[in-house]
Design a protein around this motif. Sequence first.
Motif, PDB file in Angstrom:
ATOM      1  N   VAL A  98      17.258  42.451  13.212  1.00 55.51           N
ATOM      2  CA  VAL A  98      17.693  43.850  13.104  1.00 55.51           C
ATOM      3  C   VAL A  98      17.754  44.489  14.487  1.00 55.51           C
ATOM      4  CG1 VAL A  98      17.035  46.137  12.246  1.00 55.51           C
ATOM      5  CG2 VAL A  98      16.900  44.161  10.735  1.00 55.51           C
ATOM      6  N   ARG A  99      16.719  44.257  15.282  1.00 51.85           N
ATOM      7  CA  ARG A  99      16.681  44.817  16.634  1.00 51.85           C
ATOM      8  C   ARG A  99      17.851  44.279  17.476  1.00 51.85           C
ATOM      9  NH1 ARG A  99      11.807  46.148  18.827  1.00 51.85           N
ATOM     10  NH2 ARG A  99      12.066  47.150  20.813  1.00 51.85           N
ATOM     11  N   ASN A 100      18.100  42.977  17.407  1.00 61.63           N
ATOM     12  CA  ASN A 100      19.186  42.373  18.178  1.00 61.63           C
ATOM     13  C   ASN A 100      20.546  42.887  17.741  1.00 61.63           C
ATOM     14  OD1 ASN A 100      17.408  40.887  19.696  1.00 61.63           O
ATOM     15  ND2 ASN A 100      17.656  39.024  18.490  1.00 61.63           N
ATOM     16  N   ILE A 101      20.736  43.073  16.447  1.00 57.35           N
ATOM     17  CA  ILE A 101      22.013  43.571  15.939  1.00 57.35           C
ATOM     18  C   ILE A 101      22.284  44.977  16.463  1.00 57.35           C
ATOM     19  CG2 ILE A 101      23.208  44.344  13.848  1.00 57.35           C
ATOM     20  CD1 ILE A 101      21.857  41.925  12.434  1.00 57.35           C
ATOM     21  N   VAL A 102      21.274  45.831  16.405  1.00 56.74           N
ATOM     22  CA  VAL A 102      21.454  47.218  16.849  1.00 56.74           C
ATOM     23  C   VAL A 102      21.675  47.290  18.359  1.00 56.74           C
ATOM     24  CG1 VAL A 102      20.307  49.460  17.059  1.00 56.74           C
ATOM     25  CG2 VAL A 102      20.180  48.202  14.910  1.00 56.74           C
ATOM     26  N   LEU A 103      20.997  46.440  19.125  1.00 57.40           N
ATOM     27  CA  LEU A 103      21.077  46.515  20.582  1.00 57.40           C
ATOM     28  C   LEU A 103      22.199  45.662  21.180  1.00 57.40           C
ATOM     29  CD1 LEU A 103      17.273  46.526  21.467  1.00 57.40           C
ATOM     30  CD2 LEU A 103      18.827  48.474  21.237  1.00 57.40           C
ATOM     31  N   THR A 104      22.977  44.985  20.348  1.00 55.30           N
ATOM     32  CA  THR A 104      24.112  44.199  20.834  1.00 55.30           C
ATOM     33  C   THR A 104      25.360  45.071  20.849  1.00 55.30           C
ATOM     34  OG1 THR A 104      23.182  42.149  19.970  1.00 55.30           O
ATOM     35  CG2 THR A 104      25.549  42.162  20.396  1.00 55.30           C
ATOM     36  N   SER A 105      26.078  45.048  21.944  1.00 57.50           N
ATOM     37  CA  SER A 105      27.329  45.802  22.055  1.00 57.50           C
ATOM     38  C   SER A 105      28.488  44.956  21.547  1.00 57.50           C
ATOM     39  CB  SER A 105      27.596  46.182  23.507  1.00 57.50           C
ATOM     40  OG  SER A 105      26.610  47.067  23.970  1.00 57.50           O
ATOM     41  N   PRO A 106      29.509  45.581  20.943  1.00 58.59           N
ATOM     42  CA  PRO A 106      30.685  44.810  20.522  1.00 58.59           C
ATOM     43  C   PRO A 106      31.296  44.066  21.715  1.00 58.59           C
ATOM     44  CG  PRO A 106      30.744  47.002  19.566  1.00 58.59           C
ATOM     45  CD  PRO A 106      29.604  46.984  20.552  1.00 58.59           C
ATOM     46  N   GLY A 107      31.642  42.820  21.489  1.00 58.75           N
ATOM     47  CA  GLY A 107      32.213  41.996  22.542  1.00 58.75           C
ATOM     48  C   GLY A 107      31.210  41.056  23.187  1.00 58.75           C
TER      49      GLY A 107
ATOM     50  N   TYR B   5      25.286  51.990  23.058  1.00 60.03           N
ATOM     51  CA  TYR B   5      25.203  52.109  24.524  1.00 60.03           C
ATOM     52  C   TYR B   5      26.355  52.935  25.089  1.00 60.03           C
ATOM     53  CZ  TYR B   5      21.270  48.945  24.741  1.00 60.03           C
ATOM     54  OH  TYR B   5      20.030  48.391  24.586  1.00 60.03           O
ATOM     55  N   THR B   6      27.534  52.844  24.498  1.00 62.19           N
ATOM     56  CA  THR B   6      28.637  53.689  24.979  1.00 62.19           C
ATOM     57  C   THR B   6      28.414  55.148  24.585  1.00 62.19           C
ATOM     58  OG1 THR B   6      29.958  53.211  23.004  1.00 62.19           O
ATOM     59  CG2 THR B   6      30.315  51.816  24.927  1.00 62.19           C
ATOM     60  N   MET B   7      27.718  55.368  23.483  1.00 59.09           N
ATOM     61  CA  MET B   7      27.456  56.729  23.029  1.00 59.09           C
ATOM     62  C   MET B   7      26.395  57.427  23.879  1.00 59.09           C
ATOM     63  SD  MET B   7      27.436  55.814  18.989  1.00 59.09           S
ATOM     64  CE  MET B   7      27.541  57.426  18.275  1.00 59.09           C
ATOM     65  N   LEU B   8      25.551  56.658  24.552  1.00 60.84           N
ATOM     66  CA  LEU B   8      24.468  57.249  25.338  1.00 60.84           C
ATOM     67  C   LEU B   8      24.955  58.011  26.563  1.00 60.84           C
ATOM     68  CD1 LEU B   8      21.753  54.467  25.153  1.00 60.84           C
ATOM     69  CD2 LEU B   8      21.789  56.664  23.961  1.00 60.84           C
ATOM     70  N   PHE B   9      26.225  57.879  26.912  1.00 66.60           N
ATOM     71  CA  PHE B   9      26.766  58.610  28.058  1.00 66.60           C
ATOM     72  C   PHE B   9      27.302  59.983  27.656  1.00 66.60           C
ATOM     73  CE2 PHE B   9      26.602  54.307  29.633  1.00 66.60           C
ATOM     74  CZ  PHE B   9      26.114  54.498  30.912  1.00 66.60           C
ATOM     75  N   GLU B  10      27.169  60.322  26.383  1.00 65.01           N
ATOM     76  CA  GLU B  10      27.531  61.659  25.901  1.00 65.01           C
ATOM     77  C   GLU B  10      26.352  62.604  26.146  1.00 65.01           C
ATOM     78  OE1 GLU B  10      30.533  62.414  24.711  1.00 65.01           O
ATOM     79  OE2 GLU B  10      31.144  60.332  25.017  1.00 65.01           O
ATOM     80  N   PRO B  11      26.582  63.909  26.134  1.00 64.60           N
ATOM     81  CA  PRO B  11      25.471  64.852  26.297  1.00 64.60           C
ATOM     82  C   PRO B  11      24.436  64.679  25.181  1.00 64.60           C
ATOM     83  CG  PRO B  11      27.573  65.976  26.500  1.00 64.60           C
ATOM     84  CD  PRO B  11      27.874  64.580  26.050  1.00 64.60           C
ATOM     85  N   LEU B  12      23.163  64.718  25.559  1.00 63.34           N
ATOM     86  CA  LEU B  12      22.068  64.518  24.607  1.00 63.34           C
ATOM     87  C   LEU B  12      21.844  65.808  23.826  1.00 63.34           C
ATOM     88  CD1 LEU B  12      19.950  62.590  23.555  1.00 63.34           C
ATOM     89  CD2 LEU B  12      18.451  63.286  25.416  1.00 63.34           C
TER      90      LEU B  12
END
Length: 142
Positions: A50-59, A72-79
């Motif tokens: 479960v942890r690996n699935i969530v922390l893996t980016s597409p590609g 990870y791409t969403m983390l560059f949006e304002p918090l």
Amino acid sequence: TINWMALREISGVDYKKSRTFKDIPMNFFKNSFTKDISVVKNAEAIKQSVRNIVLTSPGEKLFDPTFGSRIYTMLFEPLDAFLIDALSVEILNTVKNYEKRVTVTDLKCKADYDNNAVDVTLEYKIIGIPVTETIQFVLQRP
């Protein structure tokens, strides 16, 4: 119509076999007795998955470019509250799509404004086994 002849009850030894899960640990520790890579089993194997699935980016996964989550791409949006909601939806959808052995029972995403991070607590039940597990991790920009 259902072909009842093709279905059979799982019991006894077959039940134990159908509920055994094994995986290689991410730290690659050596088993001191066998001198081989140690093994992660059952609930711990599912937790690692479960942890690996969530922390893996597409590609990242070869031959399956859509596998993983876009966190990870969403983390560059304002918090803000909108990002927390979007991360929750992304995590729930990713686990639902790629880990069929579990059902998510609770998910908490809490913004840590001081460290510009998100604390995630994911609680799930393993299907077919009366076990509830909890995973906690922190999402930060890489």
